[in-house]
Motif scaffolding. Structure first.
Motif, PDB file in Angstrom:
ATOM      1  N   PHE A  68       0.735  -1.036   0.010  1.00  0.00           N
ATOM      2  CA  PHE A  68      -0.026   0.129   0.002  1.00  0.00           C
ATOM      3  C   PHE A  68       0.852   1.284   0.036  1.00  0.00           C
ATOM      4  CE2 PHE A  68      -2.695  -3.081   1.861  1.00  0.00           C
ATOM      5  CZ  PHE A  68      -4.031  -3.142   1.105  1.00  0.00           C
ATOM      6  N   GLU A  69       0.385   2.271  -0.581  1.00  0.00           N
ATOM      7  CA  GLU A  69       1.192   3.477  -0.780  1.00  0.00           C
ATOM      8  C   GLU A  69       1.005   4.055   0.875  1.00  0.00           C
ATOM      9  OE1 GLU A  69       3.535   6.374  -2.165  1.00  0.00           O
ATOM     10  OE2 GLU A  69       2.578   4.508  -3.277  1.00  0.00           O
ATOM     11  N   PRO A  70       2.088   4.515   1.330  1.00  0.00           N
ATOM     12  CA  PRO A  70       2.271   4.982   2.810  1.00  0.00           C
ATOM     13  C   PRO A  70       1.004   6.091   2.866  1.00  0.00           C
ATOM     14  CG  PRO A  70       4.414   4.672   2.354  1.00  0.00           C
ATOM     15  CD  PRO A  70       3.575   4.519   0.857  1.00  0.00           C
ATOM     16  N   ILE A 116       7.483   4.324   6.892  1.00  0.00           N
ATOM     17  CA  ILE A 116       5.821   4.594   6.717  1.00  0.00           C
ATOM     18  C   ILE A 116       5.944   5.994   7.294  1.00  0.00           C
ATOM     19  CG2 ILE A 116       3.388   3.995   7.116  1.00  0.00           C
ATOM     20  CD1 ILE A 116       5.049   2.161   5.130  1.00  0.00           C
ATOM     21  N   HIS A 117       6.140   6.155   8.408  1.00  0.00           N
ATOM     22  CA  HIS A 117       5.820   7.774   8.929  1.00  0.00           C
ATOM     23  C   HIS A 117       6.388   8.790   8.258  1.00  0.00           C
ATOM     24  CE1 HIS A 117       4.395   6.010  13.135  1.00  0.00           C
ATOM     25  NE2 HIS A 117       3.374   5.737  12.040  1.00  0.00           N
ATOM     26  N   SER A 118       7.727   8.421   7.668  1.00  0.00           N
ATOM     27  CA  SER A 118       8.441   9.420   6.730  1.00  0.00           C
ATOM     28  C   SER A 118       7.772   9.909   5.423  1.00  0.00           C
ATOM     29  CB  SER A 118       9.973   9.038   6.748  1.00  0.00           C
ATOM     30  OG  SER A 118       9.931   8.173   5.706  1.00  0.00           O
ATOM     31  N   ARG A 119       7.157   8.765   4.995  1.00  0.00           N
ATOM     32  CA  ARG A 119       6.333   9.101   3.733  1.00  0.00           C
ATOM     33  C   ARG A 119       4.891   9.667   3.619  1.00  0.00           C
ATOM     34  NH1 ARG A 119      10.005   9.296   0.208  1.00  0.00           N
ATOM     35  NH2 ARG A 119      11.247   9.349   2.224  1.00  0.00           N
ATOM     36  N   LEU A 120       4.561   9.734   5.062  1.00  0.00           N
ATOM     37  CA  LEU A 120       3.139  10.640   5.121  1.00  0.00           C
ATOM     38  C   LEU A 120       3.266  12.038   4.891  1.00  0.00           C
ATOM     39  CD1 LEU A 120       1.979   8.444   8.235  1.00  0.00           C
ATOM     40  CD2 LEU A 120       1.489   8.141   5.898  1.00  0.00           C
TER      41      LEU A 120
END
Length: 107
Positions: A68-70, A103-107
């Motif tokens: 899934f896309e972050p 994941i959090h860095s991509r949000l």
């Protein structure tokens, strides 16, 4: 008669394929000014820790399902997903922290 025809056909194909001369077509390019400014943000280089998290995400999560896309989920929605999937994938705390940070860095 059949074998003569097949031999003749094979020789013809061979000669035609060997005889074709490939030439490069020279094209001239003129610089074109962009019509609209590019609005995409440049992709930031990942730190070593984030690259490891991306690698773990790509290799472990994709074994069972599509990635899934972050940005598909919020940080709050990702938390239970990551905890649940981390248990199923038998990931240790360090690996889970790397994936979570990625994941959090991509949000």
């Amino acid at each position: 008669m059949k074998s003569k025809f097949l031999t003749l056909a094979a020789v013809t194909v061979f000669l035609v394929s060997c005889n074709t001369k490939k030439t490069a077509v020279a094209t001239t390019t003129t610089p074109v000014a962009p019509t609209a400014p590019v609005t995409e943000a440049p992709v930031a280089a990942l730190s070593l820790e984030l690259a490891e998290g991306q690698n773990l995400y790509n290799n472990n999560c994709a074994n069972c399902h599509k990635l899934f896309e972050p940005k598909k989920f919020t940080k709050e929605e990702w938390t239970p997903i990551l905890v649940s999937m981390g248990k199923k994938a038998h990931l240790d705390e360090t690996q889970m922290a790397s994936i979570t940070n990625y994941i959090h860095s991509r949000l």
